[in-house]
Design a protein around this motif. Structure first.
Motif, short mmCIF file in Angstrom:
data_model
loop_
_atom_site.label_atom_id
_atom_site.label_comp_id
_atom_site.label_asym_id
_atom_site.label_seq_id
_atom_site.Cartn_x
_atom_site.Cartn_y
_atom_site.Cartn_z
N GLN A 57 0.85 -1.19 0.00
CA GLN A 57 0.00 0.00 0.00
C GLN A 57 0.88 1.24 0.00
O GLN A 57 1.83 1.34 0.78
CB GLN A 57 -0.92 0.03 1.23
CG GLN A 57 -1.88 1.22 1.21
CD GLN A 57 -2.81 1.21 2.40
OE1 GLN A 57 -2.35 1.18 3.53
NE2 GLN A 57 -4.11 1.25 2.15
N GLY A 99 -2.63 5.62 -0.59
CA GLY A 99 -3.72 4.81 -0.08
C GLY A 99 -4.06 3.62 -0.96
O GLY A 99 -4.68 2.66 -0.49
N GLN A 100 -3.64 3.65 -2.23
CA GLN A 100 -3.91 2.54 -3.13
C GLN A 100 -2.84 1.45 -3.00
O GLN A 100 -1.80 1.67 -2.39
CB GLN A 100 -3.99 3.03 -4.58
CG GLN A 100 -5.18 3.93 -4.86
CD GLN A 100 -5.25 4.36 -6.32
OE1 GLN A 100 -4.27 4.28 -7.07
NE2 GLN A 100 -6.42 4.84 -6.72
N SER A 125 -5.07 7.45 9.05
CA SER A 125 -5.23 6.48 7.97
C SER A 125 -5.77 7.19 6.73
O SER A 125 -6.16 8.36 6.78
CB SER A 125 -6.16 5.34 8.39
OG SER A 125 -7.47 5.83 8.66
N ARG A 126 -5.74 6.43 5.62
CA ARG A 126 -6.22 6.98 4.33
C ARG A 126 -5.51 8.28 3.95
O ARG A 126 -6.17 9.32 3.83
CB ARG A 126 -7.74 7.16 4.35
CG ARG A 126 -8.51 5.86 4.58
CD ARG A 126 -10.01 6.10 4.55
NE ARG A 126 -10.71 4.90 4.94
CZ ARG A 126 -11.13 3.97 4.09
NH1 ARG A 126 -10.91 4.12 2.81
NH2 ARG A 126 -11.76 2.90 4.52
N PRO A 127 -4.18 8.30 3.75
CA PRO A 127 -3.29 7.14 3.78
C PRO A 127 -2.78 6.87 5.20
O PRO A 127 -2.73 7.77 6.04
CB PRO A 127 -2.12 7.56 2.89
CG PRO A 127 -2.05 9.04 3.10
CD PRO A 127 -3.48 9.50 3.25
N SER A 161 -9.33 10.57 8.65
CA SER A 161 -9.61 9.20 9.07
C SER A 161 -8.54 8.74 10.04
O SER A 161 -7.36 9.09 9.89
CB SER A 161 -9.65 8.26 7.86
OG SER A 161 -10.71 8.60 7.00
N GLU A 214 -11.69 1.79 12.39
CA GLU A 214 -11.46 3.01 11.63
C GLU A 214 -12.64 3.97 11.75
O GLU A 214 -13.81 3.55 11.77
CB GLU A 214 -11.20 2.71 10.15
CG GLU A 214 -10.56 3.87 9.42
CD GLU A 214 -10.11 3.50 8.02
OE1 GLU A 214 -10.48 2.42 7.54
OE2 GLU A 214 -9.39 4.32 7.42
N THR A 250 -13.85 8.42 10.95
CA THR A 250 -13.54 9.70 10.31
C THR A 250 -14.08 10.83 11.17
O THR A 250 -15.23 10.77 11.64
CB THR A 250 -14.14 9.77 8.90
OG1 THR A 250 -13.52 8.80 8.07
CG2 THR A 250 -13.89 11.15 8.29
N ARG A 293 -9.70 -2.94 6.94
CA ARG A 293 -8.49 -3.03 6.13
C ARG A 293 -7.76 -4.28 6.47
O ARG A 293 -7.65 -4.65 7.59
CB ARG A 293 -7.59 -1.82 6.37
CG ARG A 293 -8.23 -0.53 5.89
CD ARG A 293 -7.20 0.58 5.85
NE ARG A 293 -7.78 1.74 5.21
CZ ARG A 293 -7.11 2.81 4.90
NH1 ARG A 293 -5.83 2.88 5.15
NH2 ARG A 293 -7.68 3.83 4.32
#
Length: 602
Positions: free
Chosen positions: A369, A418-419, A522-524, A572, A587, A589, A602
């Motif tokens: 990731q 994030g991908q 997170s995200r990323p 996030s 997780e 937001t 995830r």
């Protein structure tokens, strides 16, 4: 294939250093004017002596895992009667070793012993000028003795294992053009021009950005090397080039202090790769910190080196280096590394361990990731490279590889933060037992920490069994940490906000402060947050739980503040057990409208 191959993961950094840099003595037979021993600032120079058996024994376990050691400090190794014995121990352990010496004590007998060591892969002899008068003025010793030591070495050691280096200074630069002809008579193939480290006032006076045109002298040196078949290597080519041709650029990129004009930091990777251990067992993030007796991060006399390397002090130092406003003081004063955005801001990655797979035909698949801020494209040259040691040709190399030390790049056109990127490559035929470690590298920028995996197997089933055991232990440890989000709310007050999160420990491990269970961005993953507050642990870690311990089935409370930017931004967050894994099902937001739990795991 001569047997089944197995692919497993094991984090490289900070789990395992690339190498250890060890000072075996702080005694020396010279008095170099630019050395911290001479100026009395070195951590171990206050009480000169040799490394003790107890200290050395504490270093060997991690040295065996890193498989590479640099015997290089501020003393001369061969003033220690134990030096050869220590080198023999490393050689017997098949640990690749580099030795740095001034050559003065290199007798024919010592040279013969060094020649017998199969894993002593590199010996560098430091000689700062071929002019005896200039050499003595800088080093306080005899050029003839150092030259005789170099000659003794090259009579019995293959020239491919030997280099000669000089520190580039105003005092010696003009004389160095006469050196390549002399070096060629002994068969020296590589001559290294080292960048000057600002250890003391003398060093500061000797920088190449001083008065006069010194670029012509470097051009003469380069021409002399070309004429005599000697390769010239600059340890700091960008800085040296800027000093000589663009002093204003050098001042901006190297000689100012980070954070004074912007948020840039030193673009240094050493704290993620090579710890420096002085002869007393004190551990520093680099040899420059040891030279200045600053930022000591541990002592192997009280804590195992492996624990220091992954401990809170080292982690906090690394985190501080990522931002200009938190750059450690020792890094602010360093001038070897340029100033700018830290590479690990842009290039970070998280190994998707469940993706590790090798087919019966030898096709390896692994996914990462993108946890940095930069979108990966073909132009970034993100590759799977050979590690431990880095860049070595692999016994598993296949004709489809980019090179014997680079397996492949990712298959997608681009990978945004994030991908997930997918890497697939074939392994070639191999005989007997094999074990090859790989790591993600942004070519020409940095090796990306925490991305190492191992392909092992062949006829020696024990290699594969050990790899599987390491994977299983880590997998079992992860399974013991589980959590379920119970509630989360945001209370706004005068623009700031207070977030309270309650999480049930649904695993089998009792959480304590030592487990370092935190709420991270997170995200990323690990991205710097616009909601960061001065009370946070870092710009991507908010807090730990309030309770002293949280047993299985009990509830942990996390409470942290968010900045005024919550009025305009969302962020996030997710629960993370540092250096182990991110906990699914936790997780959420946060935005001005409140807290929203995210259903996707995830």
């Amino acid at each position: 294939m001569s047997g089944p191959l197995v692919v497993t993961s094991e984090p490289l950094s900070p789990g395992i250093p690339v190498a250890l840099q060890i000072e075996v003595t702080s005694n020396c037979n010279l008095r170099c004017r630019m050395c911290p021993l001479t100026s009395g600032t070195s951590s171990s120079g206050i009480s000169p002596g040799d490394i003790s058996d107890a200290t050395w024994s504490q270093l060997l376990p991690l040295a065996r895992r890193a498989r590479q050691v640099f015997v290089s400090g501020f003393g001369e190794p061969f003033t220690s009667l134990r030096c050869l014995d220590l080198l023999h121990q490393l050689d017997n352990e098949a640990i690749r070793t580099t030795l740095v010496t001034n050559g003065v004590a290199l007798s024919a007998k010592i040279a013969s012993v060094l020649a017998s060591m199969d894993h002593l892969v590199h010996i560098n002899v430091s000689i700062d000028s071929p002019d005896p008068g200039i050499y003595r003025a800088i080093r306080g010793g005899s050029f003839q003795r150092a030259w005789r030591g170099l000659a003794n070495l090259l009579e019995v050691v293959d020239a491919s294992r030997v280099t000669v280096s000089s520190v580039a200074m105003q005092a010696n630069l003009e004389s160095l053009a006469d050196f390549p002809a002399l070096l060629a008579t002994l068969g020296v193939r590589t001559y290294i021009l080292q960048g000057l480290v600002d250890y003391n006032a003398y060093s500061g006076e000797q920088r190449l950005d001083g008065p006069g045109d010194l670029s012509a002298q470097v051009a003469r040196l380069r021409s002399a090397c070309d004429s005599h078949g000697v390769e010239l290597v600059l340890t700091t080519p960008q800085r040296t080039g800027a000093e000589l041709a663009e002093p204003d650029l050098a001042a901006q990129r190297y000689f100012r202090r980070p954070g004074e004009q912007d948020a840039d930091t030193r673009q240094c990777m050493i704290p993620w790769e090579i710890p420096y251990i002085d002869k007393d067992g004190k551990v520093f993030p680099c040899c420059y910190a040891g030279a200045e007796s600053q930022s000591q991060l541990g002592d192997v006399g009280t804590t195992p080196l492996a624990d220091i390397w992954v401990g809170a002090a080292f982690q906090e130092f690394r985190h501080a280096l990522l931002s200009g406003d938190t750059t450690p003081p020792i890094c602010r004063s360093c001038t070897l590394v340029p100033i700018g955005q830290h590479p690990l801001r842009a290039f970070r990655a998280s190994l998707v361990e469940s993706s590790l797979n090798i087919s019966s035909t030898g096709r390896v698949t692994v996914q990462y990731q993108n946890a940095g801020t930069r979108t990966w494209t073909a132009g970034d040259a993100i590759y799977i490279g050979t590690a431990t040691p880095r860049d070595a040709p692999s016994p598993l190399a296949h004709p489809s590889w980019l090179s014997p030390a680079r397996a492949c790049s990712f298959s997608q056109d681009q990978v945004a933060p994030g991908q997930v990127a997918t890497f697939t490559f074939l392994t070639g035929a191999q005989e007997g037992a094999v074990s090859q470690q790989f790591q993600l590298v942004a070519e020409g920028v940095c090796w990306i920490p925490d991305t190492q995996f191992t392909v092992s197997g062949g006829r020696d089933a024990l290699v594969a069994a050990r790899a599987l055991l390491r994977w299983y232990r880590r997998y079992r440890q992860k399974r013991s940490y589980r959590a379920a989000l119970e509630s989360a709310d945001l209370t706004l007050r005068e623009g700031d906000g207070i977030v309270t999160v309650k999480v049930r420990n649904s695993g089998t491990a009792t959480w304590t402060a030592a487990d370092r269970v935190h709420i991270g961005t997170s995200r990323p993953l690990d991205g710097a947050s616009p909601l960061v507050h001065p009370s946070w642990l870092g710009d991507n870690r908010t807090c730990s739980f309030l309770e002293e311990a949280v047993r299985p089935g009990e509830t942990a409370t996390f409470r942290f503040a968010v900045g005024r930017a919550v009025e305009h931004h969302s962020q996030s967050f997710q629960l993370v057990v540092e250096k182990l894994h991110w906990l699914p099902g936790t997780e959420l937001t946060i935005s001005a409208s409140g807290v929203e739990a995210l259903a996707a795991e995830r």
